[in-house]
Design an enzyme around this catalytic site. Structure first.
Site, PDB file in Angstrom:
ATOM      1  N   ASP A 189      38.190  77.138  67.050  1.00  0.00           N
ATOM      2  CA  ASP A 189      36.737  77.322  67.181  1.00  0.00           C
ATOM      3  C   ASP A 189      36.488  78.638  67.911  1.00  0.00           C
ATOM      4  OD1 ASP A 189      33.960  76.648  67.003  1.00  0.00           O
ATOM      5  OD2 ASP A 189      33.999  76.069  69.100  1.00  0.00           O
ATOM      6  N   SER A 190      35.260  79.123  67.804  1.00  0.00           N
ATOM      7  CA  SER A 190      34.867  80.314  68.548  1.00  0.00           C
ATOM      8  C   SER A 190      34.960  80.060  70.057  1.00  0.00           C
ATOM      9  CB  SER A 190      33.433  80.687  68.187  1.00  0.00           C
ATOM     10  OG  SER A 190      32.581  79.603  68.513  1.00  0.00           O
TER      11      SER A 190
ATOM     12  N   CYS B   3      34.887  74.873  63.204  1.00  0.00           N
ATOM     13  CA  CYS B   3      33.726  75.712  63.514  1.00  0.00           C
ATOM     14  C   CYS B   3      32.978  75.910  62.200  1.00  0.00           C
ATOM     15  CB  CYS B   3      34.211  77.049  64.063  1.00  0.00           C
ATOM     16  SG  CYS B   3      32.928  78.271  64.303  1.00  0.00           S
TER      17      CYS B   3
ATOM     18  N   GLU C  92      27.621  76.709  75.968  1.00  0.00           N
ATOM     19  CA  GLU C  92      28.795  77.456  76.458  1.00  0.00           C
ATOM     20  C   GLU C  92      28.632  77.814  77.939  1.00  0.00           C
ATOM     21  OE1 GLU C  92      31.704  79.354  74.768  1.00  0.00           O
ATOM     22  OE2 GLU C  92      31.597  77.667  73.396  1.00  0.00           O
TER      23      GLU C  92
ATOM     24  N   CYS D  83      27.084  72.020  63.736  1.00  0.00           N
ATOM     25  CA  CYS D  83      27.734  72.949  64.658  1.00  0.00           C
ATOM     26  C   CYS D  83      28.518  72.075  65.619  1.00  0.00           C
ATOM     27  CB  CYS D  83      26.704  73.784  65.419  1.00  0.00           C
ATOM     28  SG  CYS D  83      27.439  74.743  66.765  1.00  0.00           S
TER      29      CYS D  83
ATOM     30  N   HIS E 259      29.447  72.346  68.520  1.00  0.00           N
ATOM     31  CA  HIS E 259      28.983  72.286  69.915  1.00  0.00           C
ATOM     32  C   HIS E 259      27.898  71.210  70.115  1.00  0.00           C
ATOM     33  CE1 HIS E 259      30.852  76.237  70.287  1.00  0.00           C
ATOM     34  NE2 HIS E 259      30.583  76.249  71.572  1.00  0.00           N
TER      35      HIS E 259
HETATM   36  N1  DGL Z   1      31.021  75.636  67.089  1.00  0.00           N
HETATM   37  C1  DGL Z   1      30.622  76.657  66.163  1.00  0.00           C
HETATM   38  C2  DGL Z   1      30.044  76.065  64.899  1.00  0.00           C
HETATM   39  O1  DGL Z   1      30.380  74.936  64.573  1.00  0.00           O
HETATM   40  C3  DGL Z   1      29.752  77.644  66.732  1.00  0.00           C
HETATM   41  C4  DGL Z   1      29.468  78.539  67.193  1.00  0.00           C
HETATM   42  C5  DGL Z   1      29.196  79.868  67.670  1.00  0.00           C
HETATM   43  O2  DGL Z   1      30.171  80.432  68.094  1.00  0.00           O
HETATM   44  O3  DGL Z   1      28.068  80.291  67.584  1.00  0.00           O
HETATM   45  O4  DGL Z   1      29.302  76.698  64.203  1.00  0.00           O
END
Ligand code: DGL
Length: 277
Positions: free
Chosen positions: A11-12, A74, A159, A193, A195
């Site tokens: 993930d990011s 992600c 975050e 997403c 998150h």
């Molecule tokens: N968790 C990532 C997603 O599912 C997201 C995010 C990001 O870095 O903006 O899109």
């Protein structure tokens, strides 16, 4: 054969840990290696080219760590980078390796949750702009109407651990209201997403009480279990010592403090520097 061939989860930042948590519950016997590109998160507002480049760097790193299979946990990376990596890069890097995303498993079943046939997608700007969800859902559920809402403030709030503040409530309500203004008949809302499960309770608060909120963790975990069953040639390469390792491109102290909120368990990470292309 190397003794450790962990399944990679990327993930990011921290969001993919919500997916990993469900995957390790479903498939505890396998080894997993997690990478959060926290130094460059969020990806949500970045261009296609940048998200693709960052994701490819991460995938190459997983391959060096001997992962036979990498899950892009992600949505933004799945939307912007997965197809090119699958169709072009894997041929050049290693034809035996596999990279999977989180969009396909979700779109395959999302239509089963709605009675009104109107589904809301909450996601980053990047995922929304890619149109991946409307395009993919149409393939499996041609009669369903999809309404998308970009929520660009949510990942930065999460975050930065600011998601339980009054300021966060303002932005949570704002995007939910914008989504509902597109159709009052939306009865199913997908957290597209990784998150967003962290703010699921707050999202619920601003949606009608009859709404169904779908998050991706269990869906992706089940889909991975089925994938491994269907692909014994990949499954047999995945090592099975129940080992989990965590890596971040940013501070390990920050990562370890913050990661447990997403993973519901203590995490000890190592730092990694991704090779720029
Ligand atoms: N968790 C990532 C997603 O599912 C997201 C995010 C990001 O870095 O903006 O899109």
């Amino acid at each position: 054969m190397p003794s450790s061939q962990p399944i990679g989860v990327f993930d990011s930042g921290y969001g993919g840990l919500t997916i990993l948590q469900q995957i390790v519950t479903r498939l505890p016997q396998y080894d997993f290696i997690y990478l959060g590109d926290n130094a460059r998160a969020p990806y949500g507002n970045r261009s296609f080219e940048t998200v693709y480049q960052y994701t490819l760097e991460a995938v190459k790193w997983f391959f060096k760590m001997e992962s036979p299979l990498v899950i892009l946990a992600c949505n933004t990376a799945s939307a912007k980078a997965l197809r090119t990596i699958q169709q072009n890069d894997l041929q050049k890097i290693d034809k035996e390796k596999r990279v999977l995303g989180v969009i396909r498993p979700t779109t395959e079943i999302i239509g089963n949750f709605t009675k009104t046939g109107k589904v809301g997608i909450l996601a980053t700007s990047g995922t929304v702009q890619s149109e991946s969800y409307p395009i993919e859902i149409k393939k499996f559920f041609p009669d369903i109407h999809v309404f998308q809402q970009a929520c660009p403030m949510w990942v930065p709030l999460i975050e930065n651990n600011e998601h339980n503040t009054a300021g966060a409530d303002y932005f949570i309500k704002k995007y939910i209201d914008e989504l509902l203004s597109k159709s009052k008949d939306i009865d199913t809302v997908l957290l597209a997403c990784t998150h967003y499960p962290l703010i699921k309770n707050k999202i619920q608060q601003y949606l009608p009480s009859t709404s169904t909120i779908v998050s991706q963790g269990e869906i992706v975990a089940e889909s991975l279990a089925e994938y491994l069953q269907r692909h014994p040639e990949i499954e047999k390469k995945c090592s099975k010592n129940g080992k989990r390792s965590f890596f971040t491109t940013d501070s390990t102290i920050d990562f370890d403090q913050h990661a447990s909120i997403f993973y519901n368990a203590k995490v000890e990470s190592k730092h990694v520097h991704l090779e720029q292309m």
